[in-house]
Design an enzyme around this catalytic site. Structure first.
Site, PDB file in Angstrom:
ATOM      1  N   GLU A  85       0.812  -1.226   0.000  1.00 13.96           N
ATOM      2  CA  GLU A  85       0.000   0.000   0.000  1.00 13.96           C
ATOM      3  C   GLU A  85       0.842   1.272   0.000  1.00 13.96           C
ATOM      4  O   GLU A  85       0.341   2.351   0.324  1.00 13.96           O
ATOM      5  CB  GLU A  85      -0.967   0.009   1.187  1.00 13.96           C
ATOM      6  CG  GLU A  85      -2.002  -1.099   1.184  1.00 13.96           C
ATOM      7  CD  GLU A  85      -2.891  -1.106  -0.047  1.00 13.96           C
ATOM      8  OE1 GLU A  85      -2.720  -0.260  -0.947  1.00 13.96           O
ATOM      9  OE2 GLU A  85      -3.760  -1.988  -0.103  1.00 13.96           O
ATOM     10  N   HIS A 104      -2.540   2.402   8.780  1.00 13.75           N
ATOM     11  CA  HIS A 104      -3.598   1.733   8.013  1.00 13.75           C
ATOM     12  C   HIS A 104      -3.911   0.398   8.675  1.00 13.75           C
ATOM     13  O   HIS A 104      -2.986  -0.361   8.986  1.00 13.75           O
ATOM     14  CB  HIS A 104      -3.128   1.524   6.571  1.00 13.75           C
ATOM     15  CG  HIS A 104      -3.942   0.533   5.808  1.00 13.75           C
ATOM     16  ND1 HIS A 104      -5.313   0.626   5.696  1.00 13.75           N
ATOM     17  CD2 HIS A 104      -3.595  -0.590   5.124  1.00 13.75           C
ATOM     18  CE1 HIS A 104      -5.761  -0.387   4.978  1.00 13.75           C
ATOM     19  NE2 HIS A 104      -4.746  -1.140   4.630  1.00 13.75           N
ATOM     20  N   HIS A 106      -6.858  -3.102   9.200  1.00  7.97           N
ATOM     21  CA  HIS A 106      -8.048  -3.863   8.799  1.00  7.97           C
ATOM     22  C   HIS A 106      -8.829  -4.157  10.077  1.00  7.97           C
ATOM     23  O   HIS A 106      -9.242  -5.288  10.314  1.00  7.97           O
ATOM     24  CB  HIS A 106      -7.646  -5.167   8.115  1.00  7.97           C
ATOM     25  CG  HIS A 106      -6.922  -4.977   6.817  1.00  7.97           C
ATOM     26  ND1 HIS A 106      -6.534  -6.035   6.028  1.00  7.97           N
ATOM     27  CD2 HIS A 106      -6.522  -3.865   6.160  1.00  7.97           C
ATOM     28  CE1 HIS A 106      -5.903  -5.577   4.942  1.00  7.97           C
ATOM     29  NE2 HIS A 106      -5.877  -4.260   5.007  1.00  7.97           N
ATOM     30  N   TYR A 125     -20.594  12.739  19.001  1.00  6.24           N
ATOM     31  CA  TYR A 125     -19.769  13.946  18.831  1.00  6.24           C
ATOM     32  C   TYR A 125     -18.302  13.632  18.575  1.00  6.24           C
ATOM     33  O   TYR A 125     -17.569  14.424  17.965  1.00  6.24           O
ATOM     34  CB  TYR A 125     -19.935  14.881  20.034  1.00  6.24           C
ATOM     35  CG  TYR A 125     -19.154  14.479  21.267  1.00  6.24           C
ATOM     36  CD1 TYR A 125     -19.685  13.612  22.213  1.00  6.24           C
ATOM     37  CD2 TYR A 125     -17.868  14.960  21.467  1.00  6.24           C
ATOM     38  CE1 TYR A 125     -18.970  13.230  23.319  1.00  6.24           C
ATOM     39  CE2 TYR A 125     -17.131  14.582  22.586  1.00  6.24           C
ATOM     40  CZ  TYR A 125     -17.685  13.713  23.500  1.00  6.24           C
ATOM     41  OH  TYR A 125     -16.965  13.335  24.607  1.00  6.24           O
ATOM     42  N   HIS A 167     -12.095  -3.189   2.451  1.00 10.79           N
ATOM     43  CA  HIS A 167     -10.668  -3.243   2.745  1.00 10.79           C
ATOM     44  C   HIS A 167     -10.377  -2.909   4.216  1.00 10.79           C
ATOM     45  O   HIS A 167      -9.995  -3.797   4.968  1.00 10.79           O
ATOM     46  CB  HIS A 167      -9.946  -2.274   1.790  1.00 10.79           C
ATOM     47  CG  HIS A 167      -8.460  -2.340   1.851  1.00 10.79           C
ATOM     48  ND1 HIS A 167      -7.633  -2.049   0.789  1.00 10.79           N
ATOM     49  CD2 HIS A 167      -7.621  -2.644   2.878  1.00 10.79           C
ATOM     50  CE1 HIS A 167      -6.373  -2.202   1.133  1.00 10.79           C
ATOM     51  NE2 HIS A 167      -6.340  -2.561   2.403  1.00 10.79           N
ATOM     52  N   TYR A 220      -8.947  21.013  22.396  1.00  9.55           N
ATOM     53  CA  TYR A 220      -9.196  19.815  23.209  1.00  9.55           C
ATOM     54  C   TYR A 220      -7.876  19.149  23.597  1.00  9.55           C
ATOM     55  O   TYR A 220      -7.008  18.920  22.760  1.00  9.55           O
ATOM     56  CB  TYR A 220     -10.038  18.831  22.395  1.00  9.55           C
ATOM     57  CG  TYR A 220     -10.344  17.527  23.080  1.00  9.55           C
ATOM     58  CD1 TYR A 220     -11.262  17.461  24.117  1.00  9.55           C
ATOM     59  CD2 TYR A 220      -9.735  16.344  22.666  1.00  9.55           C
ATOM     60  CE1 TYR A 220     -11.559  16.258  24.731  1.00  9.55           C
ATOM     61  CE2 TYR A 220     -10.030  15.140  23.268  1.00  9.55           C
ATOM     62  CZ  TYR A 220     -10.945  15.108  24.308  1.00  9.55           C
ATOM     63  OH  TYR A 220     -11.240  13.913  24.911  1.00  9.55           O
TER      64      TYR A 220
END
Ligand SMILES: [Zn+2]
Length: 228
Positions: A85, A104, A106, A125, A167, A220
């Site tokens: 990827e 990334h 799965h 939220y 994916h 935050y």
């Protein structure tokens, strides 16, 4: 991928970043965020990125296994093969100067929603922690392709996370730790959204309500003195 001729010289900061990528990838596995050898991790460097190699168990990674890919898509000579990827990682770094790290996965619930091509709307939220009022799902394309890279960049937009159809999911940040934490947040939101949909039709927050949260999230978690 074409190969460049010069071998890569490692600097102390390069070595530290390689170690941090390995720690992040191993944490993904041990925490149950992504199964087996799935998922991958990268970080921006001066001229490109460092990314996990393809097909290696994360527990066995050494700093020298992490692969350097230049911003033009060429790889340094004498390295392992980068994650399949690498194209969408590189495309994100090209499109988004603010992104320093990409995780990334799965992960189970995010992937389940991605398999029904579901956008995660403003049902909670905390969706705003991804930098927008929804988490979009990039259209399906074969893994490792330029088409998938384009789809992911488009679905991400100026936000910090998206799903990838059939994916998984991707989360970005200005540090590896933030990208990793956000990947967990996306997985948590996906599981909450899936559960809420089992119970009924979630009542979505309005654009005004989400804008208020997005505004609050700008500060935050920042430790600023509070006037009492
Ligand atoms: Zn994947």
């Amino acid at each position: 991928m074409s190969k460049a001729t010069k071998p890569h010289r490692r600097t102390p900061s390069d070595i530290a970043l390689r170690a941090e990528i390995i720690t992040t990838a191993q944490r993904m596995n041990s925490s149950g965020l992504t199964p087996g050898k799935s998922g991958n991790v990268s970080a921006r460097t001066e001229g490109g990125m460092l990314i996990t190699p393809t097909g290696m168990p994360y527990g066995e990674l050494k700093p020298s296994d992490i692969v350097t890919v230049r911003m033009d898509g060429t790889a340094m000579a004498g390295q392992r093969v980068p994650s399949s990827e690498w194209r969408f990682h590189l495309a994100i770094y090209r499109a988004r100067r603010d992104v320093q790290a990409i995780v990334h996965t799965h992960s189970l619930n995010a992937t389940a929603l991605a398999c029904i091509h579901r956008t995660i709307p403003a049902f909670h939220y905390m969706v705003a922690v991804t930098g927008g009022d929804r988490i979009l799902c990039a259209p399906y394309a074969t893994y490792g392709t330029e088409t998938l890279a384009k789809n992911v960049v488009r679905a991400l937009g100026q936000r910090r996370a998206c799903l990838i159809a059939n994916h998984g999911a991707v989360a970005v940040g200005d540090t590896l730790r933030k990208a990793y934490d956000l990947a967990w947040e996306v997985e948590t939101l996906a599981s909450q959204y899936a559960r809420a949909r089992q119970l009924g039709r979630p009542r979505l927050l309005s654009a005004r309500e989400m804008n208020q949260v997005l505004e609050k999230f700008k500060t935050y978690g920042k430790q600023t003195p509070v006037k009492l």
